[in-house]
Design a protein around this motif. Sequence first.
Motif, mmCIF file in Angstrom:
data_model
loop_
_atom_site.group_PDB
_atom_site.id
_atom_site.type_symbol
_atom_site.label_atom_id
_atom_site.label_comp_id
_atom_site.label_asym_id
_atom_site.label_seq_id
_atom_site.Cartn_x
_atom_site.Cartn_y
_atom_site.Cartn_z
ATOM 1 N N TRP A 296 0.730 -1.412 -0.226
ATOM 2 C CA TRP A 296 0.068 -0.066 0.099
ATOM 3 C C TRP A 296 0.867 1.236 -0.022
ATOM 4 O O TRP A 296 0.607 2.263 -0.581
ATOM 5 C CB TRP A 296 -1.108 -0.169 0.975
ATOM 6 C CG TRP A 296 -0.512 0.139 2.487
ATOM 7 C CD1 TRP A 296 0.002 -0.747 3.306
ATOM 8 C CD2 TRP A 296 -0.110 1.625 3.244
ATOM 9 N NE1 TRP A 296 0.478 0.078 4.455
ATOM 10 C CE2 TRP A 296 0.339 1.115 4.459
ATOM 11 C CE3 TRP A 296 -0.506 2.898 2.727
ATOM 12 C CZ2 TRP A 296 0.711 2.442 5.332
ATOM 13 C CZ3 TRP A 296 0.061 3.992 3.705
ATOM 14 C CH2 TRP A 296 0.727 3.481 4.745
ATOM 15 N N ARG A 297 2.029 1.114 0.453
ATOM 16 C CA ARG A 297 2.947 2.331 0.736
ATOM 17 C C ARG A 297 3.328 2.593 -0.737
ATOM 18 O O ARG A 297 3.760 4.000 -1.160
ATOM 19 C CB ARG A 297 4.125 2.089 1.553
ATOM 20 C CG ARG A 297 3.686 2.263 3.037
ATOM 21 C CD ARG A 297 4.789 1.845 3.894
ATOM 22 N NE ARG A 297 4.609 1.717 5.128
ATOM 23 C CZ ARG A 297 4.133 0.468 5.786
ATOM 24 N NH1 ARG A 297 4.016 -0.585 5.112
ATOM 25 N NH2 ARG A 297 3.599 0.417 6.834
ATOM 26 N N ASP A 298 3.955 1.573 -1.804
ATOM 27 C CA ASP A 298 3.929 1.886 -3.325
ATOM 28 C C ASP A 298 2.885 2.615 -3.921
ATOM 29 O O ASP A 298 3.293 3.615 -4.709
ATOM 30 C CB ASP A 298 4.511 0.434 -3.589
ATOM 31 C CG ASP A 298 5.638 -0.244 -3.055
ATOM 32 O OD1 ASP A 298 7.014 0.424 -2.903
ATOM 33 O OD2 ASP A 298 5.601 -1.566 -2.977
ATOM 34 N N VAL B 204 -4.900 -4.918 -1.865
ATOM 35 C CA VAL B 204 -4.000 -3.866 -1.275
ATOM 36 C C VAL B 204 -4.663 -2.528 -1.570
ATOM 37 O O VAL B 204 -4.329 -1.632 -0.932
ATOM 38 C CB VAL B 204 -2.612 -4.023 -2.073
ATOM 39 C CG1 VAL B 204 -2.365 -3.579 -3.208
ATOM 40 C CG2 VAL B 204 -1.421 -3.263 -1.039
ATOM 41 N N HIS B 205 -5.506 -2.280 -2.603
ATOM 42 C CA HIS B 205 -6.167 -0.902 -2.845
ATOM 43 C C HIS B 205 -7.004 -0.514 -1.709
ATOM 44 O O HIS B 205 -7.307 0.593 -1.673
ATOM 45 C CB HIS B 205 -6.771 -1.123 -4.069
ATOM 46 C CG HIS B 205 -5.923 -1.011 -5.524
ATOM 47 N ND1 HIS B 205 -6.626 -1.200 -6.683
ATOM 48 C CD2 HIS B 205 -4.677 -0.896 -5.653
ATOM 49 C CE1 HIS B 205 -5.426 -1.433 -7.617
ATOM 50 N NE2 HIS B 205 -4.361 -1.339 -6.733
ATOM 51 N N LYS B 206 -7.477 -1.558 -1.056
ATOM 52 C CA LYS B 206 -8.276 -1.098 0.070
ATOM 53 C C LYS B 206 -7.576 -1.413 1.528
ATOM 54 O O LYS B 206 -8.471 -1.473 2.574
ATOM 55 C CB LYS B 206 -9.718 -2.320 -0.034
ATOM 56 C CG LYS B 206 -10.496 -1.904 -1.086
ATOM 57 C CD LYS B 206 -11.543 -2.712 -1.023
ATOM 58 C CE LYS B 206 -12.949 -2.271 -2.098
ATOM 59 N NZ LYS B 206 -14.062 -2.996 -2.135
ATOM 60 N N ALA B 207 -6.264 -1.569 1.741
ATOM 61 C CA ALA B 207 -5.731 -1.670 2.843
ATOM 62 C C ALA B 207 -6.176 -0.596 3.855
ATOM 63 O O ALA B 207 -6.151 0.833 3.109
ATOM 64 C CB ALA B 207 -4.211 -1.686 2.559
ATOM 65 N N ALA B 208 -5.980 -0.696 4.974
ATOM 66 C CA ALA B 208 -6.338 0.448 5.953
ATOM 67 C C ALA B 208 -5.278 1.674 5.857
ATOM 68 O O ALA B 208 -5.789 2.712 5.800
ATOM 69 C CB ALA B 208 -6.196 -0.246 7.459
ATOM 70 N N ARG C 210 -6.327 3.397 2.750
ATOM 71 C CA ARG C 210 -7.677 4.350 3.038
ATOM 72 C C ARG C 210 -7.258 5.523 3.876
ATOM 73 O O ARG C 210 -7.941 6.592 3.716
ATOM 74 C CB ARG C 210 -8.647 3.480 3.643
ATOM 75 C CG ARG C 210 -9.480 2.470 2.825
ATOM 76 C CD ARG C 210 -10.700 1.917 3.079
ATOM 77 N NE ARG C 210 -10.489 1.437 4.789
ATOM 78 C CZ ARG C 210 -10.459 0.208 5.109
ATOM 79 N NH1 ARG C 210 -10.115 -0.504 4.299
ATOM 80 N NH2 ARG C 210 -10.078 -0.013 6.407
ATOM 81 N N GLU C 211 -6.831 5.447 4.988
ATOM 82 C CA GLU C 211 -6.340 6.529 5.872
ATOM 83 C C GLU C 211 -5.564 7.452 5.090
ATOM 84 O O GLU C 211 -5.960 8.817 5.341
ATOM 85 C CB GLU C 211 -5.577 6.081 7.092
ATOM 86 C CG GLU C 211 -6.364 5.020 8.058
ATOM 87 C CD GLU C 211 -5.556 4.342 9.137
ATOM 88 O OE1 GLU C 211 -4.211 4.866 9.132
ATOM 89 O OE2 GLU C 211 -5.807 3.622 9.763
ATOM 90 N N PHE C 212 -4.590 7.288 4.243
ATOM 91 C CA PHE C 212 -4.014 8.263 3.376
ATOM 92 C C PHE C 212 -4.813 9.017 2.563
ATOM 93 O O PHE C 212 -4.994 10.394 2.513
ATOM 94 C CB PHE C 212 -2.777 7.605 2.730
ATOM 95 C CG PHE C 212 -2.445 8.376 1.575
ATOM 96 C CD1 PHE C 212 -1.566 9.419 1.632
ATOM 97 C CD2 PHE C 212 -2.862 8.263 0.227
ATOM 98 C CE1 PHE C 212 -0.893 10.147 0.799
ATOM 99 C CE2 PHE C 212 -2.358 9.164 -0.768
ATOM 100 C CZ PHE C 212 -1.572 9.899 -0.508
ATOM 101 N N ARG D 247 -6.346 13.221 2.671
ATOM 102 C CA ARG D 247 -5.987 13.948 1.222
ATOM 103 C C ARG D 247 -7.077 14.761 0.618
ATOM 104 O O ARG D 247 -8.070 14.016 0.244
ATOM 105 C CB ARG D 247 -5.190 13.403 0.391
ATOM 106 C CG ARG D 247 -3.982 12.548 0.680
ATOM 107 C CD ARG D 247 -2.720 13.809 1.565
ATOM 108 N NE ARG D 247 -1.540 13.247 1.826
ATOM 109 C CZ ARG D 247 -1.459 12.615 2.883
ATOM 110 N NH1 ARG D 247 -2.330 12.864 3.836
ATOM 111 N NH2 ARG D 247 -0.188 12.498 3.226
ATOM 112 N N ASP D 248 -7.257 16.041 0.471
ATOM 113 C CA ASP D 248 -8.485 16.666 0.036
ATOM 114 C C ASP D 248 -8.340 16.706 -1.588
ATOM 115 O O ASP D 248 -9.362 16.851 -2.167
ATOM 116 C CB ASP D 248 -8.824 18.142 0.549
ATOM 117 C CG ASP D 248 -7.420 19.108 0.246
ATOM 118 O OD1 ASP D 248 -6.476 18.660 -0.346
ATOM 119 O OD2 ASP D 248 -7.541 20.079 0.302
#
Length: 160
Positions: free
Chosen positions: A47-49, A74-78, A81-83, A87-88
């Motif tokens: 998810w960091r990548d 991984v697209h739905k990793a917590a 999602r938090e990131f 981000r607006d």
Amino acid sequence: MVRVRGRSRRRLSIAALTCYEPGHRSRLIYRPRRDDGNRDGRESFSWRDYRDLLIAAHQQLDGPFVLIWDNLNVHKAAGLREFAESRDWLTIHYLPPYAPDLNPVEGIWSLLRRGWLSNVAFSTPQHLVQTVRRGLRHIQYRGHLIDGCLTETGLTIRPA
């Protein structure tokens, strides 16, 4: 005598975004990642990548965007999602499950497999990486190919 190299455990993963905006040239933003066995045990993108890819896309696109993503776990990793929620400039929507026919990026992989990767015996992992990059660069600079990937899905862009 034909020398055949043994199977390598190295992998190449690629994350890509097709970017569409009415009145602008379509774009392809991608990041390859070669698994050399030295990084955190993962063979694919974390998810960091994906977070780093989204930050790079934001810098390149110079503005907010709406991301339509498939349902890869991984697209739905917590963490991702938090990131996104913090981000607006980023809004994420997900495609229905099992709908690769609605994902324009699948068209990019199809172009790559049918063109630059077809009928090639890669001699080294670097040869694979160079060939993939060459193919993606070719697609990247031909907006009509990227547009065709969206057209193939049957989806359209409607200005807000």
